[in-house]
Design an enzyme around this catalytic site. Structure first.
Site, PDB file in Angstrom:
ATOM      1  N   ARG A  38      -0.602 -23.393 -12.217  1.00 24.52           N
ATOM      2  CA  ARG A  38      -1.955 -23.682 -12.711  1.00 24.52           C
ATOM      3  C   ARG A  38      -1.968 -23.984 -14.202  1.00 24.52           C
ATOM      4  O   ARG A  38      -2.808 -24.763 -14.662  1.00 24.52           O
ATOM      5  CB  ARG A  38      -2.879 -22.507 -12.390  1.00 24.52           C
ATOM      6  CG  ARG A  38      -3.288 -22.478 -10.923  1.00 24.52           C
ATOM      7  CD  ARG A  38      -4.136 -21.284 -10.612  1.00 24.52           C
ATOM      8  NE  ARG A  38      -4.851 -21.449  -9.358  1.00 24.52           N
ATOM      9  CZ  ARG A  38      -5.662 -20.527  -8.854  1.00 24.52           C
ATOM     10  NH1 ARG A  38      -5.840 -19.377  -9.484  1.00 24.52           N
ATOM     11  NH2 ARG A  38      -6.284 -20.749  -7.718  1.00 24.52           N
ATOM     12  N   LYS A 204      -6.995 -15.218   9.963  1.00 25.32           N
ATOM     13  CA  LYS A 204      -8.324 -15.008  10.542  1.00 25.32           C
ATOM     14  C   LYS A 204      -9.047 -16.288  10.891  1.00 25.32           C
ATOM     15  O   LYS A 204      -9.193 -17.177  10.057  1.00 25.32           O
ATOM     16  CB  LYS A 204      -9.181 -14.245   9.543  1.00 25.32           C
ATOM     17  CG  LYS A 204      -8.758 -12.817   9.326  1.00 25.32           C
ATOM     18  CD  LYS A 204      -9.610 -12.301   8.221  1.00 25.32           C
ATOM     19  CE  LYS A 204      -9.658 -10.807   8.125  1.00 25.32           C
ATOM     20  NZ  LYS A 204     -10.576 -10.463   7.030  1.00 25.32           N
ATOM     21  N   GLY A 359      -3.411 -21.718  -2.316  1.00 19.45           N
ATOM     22  CA  GLY A 359      -3.165 -20.382  -1.794  1.00 19.45           C
ATOM     23  C   GLY A 359      -1.806 -20.279  -1.118  1.00 19.45           C
ATOM     24  O   GLY A 359      -0.815 -20.811  -1.605  1.00 19.45           O
ATOM     25  N   GLY A 382      -9.310 -20.888  -2.158  1.00 16.40           N
ATOM     26  CA  GLY A 382     -10.710 -20.766  -1.747  1.00 16.40           C
ATOM     27  C   GLY A 382     -11.479 -22.048  -2.019  1.00 16.40           C
ATOM     28  O   GLY A 382     -12.315 -22.475  -1.218  1.00 16.40           O
TER      29      GLY A 382
END
Ligand code: 3PG
Ligand code: MG
Length: 402
Positions: A38, A204, A359, A382
């Site tokens: 980043r 999930k 991620g 996200g």
């Protein structure tokens, strides 16, 4: 929602003080940065301002401190040092507080070509609250606001929205990283060349419900791997052994499977799994078809699934991937994720546009050394998921239109 924003390259920055919101929320271990992607990703914007005689004031959050003042464990000091190394010039790091007198004085004393990094914005609760007074303090003495923090673009924090608003009629523009991320996760996906294939994974199904619903009817094939596949397989009446299942999502998953089919998207689920009796490394593994015996859990997609997924990916002209296929951090359960990564590289070589959400998926492909062999690896986990599901991005809405 991805209509063009005015960019930093479109405005004169000579002798101007540019406040750049970056995402320097990098992983740290014992005070050392373990992945500076980043920080490196923000350099094109910083360099562009410096090359044109501007002054660069950087602001970021790091982690999730309490918001009650300075905490050494969440200091951006290691990021300042790492950035200075990459830029080959000093980076001022004036204060423990992003808006105190020392920080203000350091900004006021800057010359063209100087770089200053402010301390962690989240040491103030006002950052998460989107507080206007805090934002006005950050915006004072600033000529141009530039947002280059794609990783934080799904947040409405003060530095992302209220600071831009506090600029009034002063310019608020997109940085080069933000521009590039929007080009891939927005434009390239909205006008995707077909066949268009999405691959979703991770633990999930509840995290990806909105994404699945949005992609249904948009993509030609939707490949699902990772533990989230077990909730879908269970909805289809399969036995999943001890695998991770979201019991309260099974019904919803069943409805979603029907919706995806009705929308004309081909849902591609795993047909075999690499299993063990637990997640600890070193246990004996076995491969089973889509009905698992009661004493094992599926920890990766199996070889037949890998081959099928790879075949679908290789035939695609656009691929977007978010979520690993298995427990890739623990070999041999990295094999499925590796196979999909390799297929994306082949598709890219054949001219396809291949986009990796941030991620875990970004960490996986960088870990395989394949990050440069796909079209784009996002710096936002996200944020890229929010883009894919078409969720609100208020930080983008407050920037000037091109
Ligand atoms: C991230 O890494 O997800 C971004 O930097 C945003 O951080 P947050 O999830 O703590 O808001
Ligand atoms: Mg996050």
């Amino acid at each position: 929602m991805t209509s063009a924003r005015r960019t930093i390259d479109q405005i004169d920055v000579t002798d101007r003080t540019v406040l750049v919101r970056v995402d320097f929320n990098v992983p740290l271990k014992d005070g050392a940065i373990t992945d500076d992607t980043r920080i490196r990703a923000a350099i094109p914007t910083i360099q562009s301002i410096l090359d044109r005689g501007g002054k660069v004031v950087l602001m970021s959050h790091l982690g999730r401190p309490a918001g009650t003042g300075f905490e050494a464990a969440f200091s951006l000091a290691p990021a300042a040092a790492r950035l200075a190394e990459h830029l080959g010039r000093p980076v001022g790091f004036p204060s423990h507080d992003c808006i105190d007198d020392a920080a203000k004085a350091a900004v006021a004393a800057m010359n063209a070509g100087d770089v200053v990094l402010l301390e962690n914005l989240r040491f103030h609760k006002a950052e998460k609250k989107g507080d206007a007074t805090f934002a006005a303090a950050l915006a004072s003495g600033i000529d141009i606001y530039c947002n280059d923090a794609f990783g934080t673009a799904h947040r409405a924090d003060a530095s992302m929205v209220a600071v831009a608003e506090a600029m009034g009629d002063r310019p608020r523009v997109a940085g080069r990283l933000l521009e590039k991320e929007l080009q891939y996760l927005g434009t390239a996906i909205e006008s995707a060349e077909r066949p268009f294939v999405a691959i979703l994974g991770g633990a999930k199904v509840s995290d990806k419900l909105k994404t699945i619903r949005r992609l249904a009817g948009t993509v030609d094939s939707l490949i699902v791997g990772g533990a989230m596949a077990f909730t879908l397989l269970k909805a289809r009446g399969h036995t999943v052994g001890k695998s991770l299942v979201e019991a309260d999502m099974v019904e919803e998953a069943g409805r979603m499977i029907e919706e995806v089919a009705a929308a004309g998207t081909d849902l591609v689920l795993p047909s075999d799994f690499v299993c063990a009796t637990g997640i600890e490394a070193g246990l004996p593994t076995s491969v089973h078809g889509e009905d698992l015996p009661g004493d094992v859990m599926g920890l990766d997609i199996g070889p037949a699934s890998s081959a099928r997924f790879a075949e679908v990916v290789r035939a695609a002209r656009t691929v977007v991937w978010n979520g690993p296929m298995g427990l890739f951090e623990v070999p041999p359960y990295d094999a499925g994720t590796r196979a999909v990564a390799a297929a994306l590289v082949q598709a890219t070589e054949a001219g396809a546009t291949t986009i990796i959400g941030g991620g875990d998926t970004a960490a996986a492909i960088q870990g395989f050394g394949l990050g440069t062999k796909v079209s784009h690896v996002s710096t936002g986990g996200g944020a890229s998921l929010t883009m894919l599901e078409g969720g609100p991005m208020p930080a983008l809405d407050v920037l000037d239109r091109a």
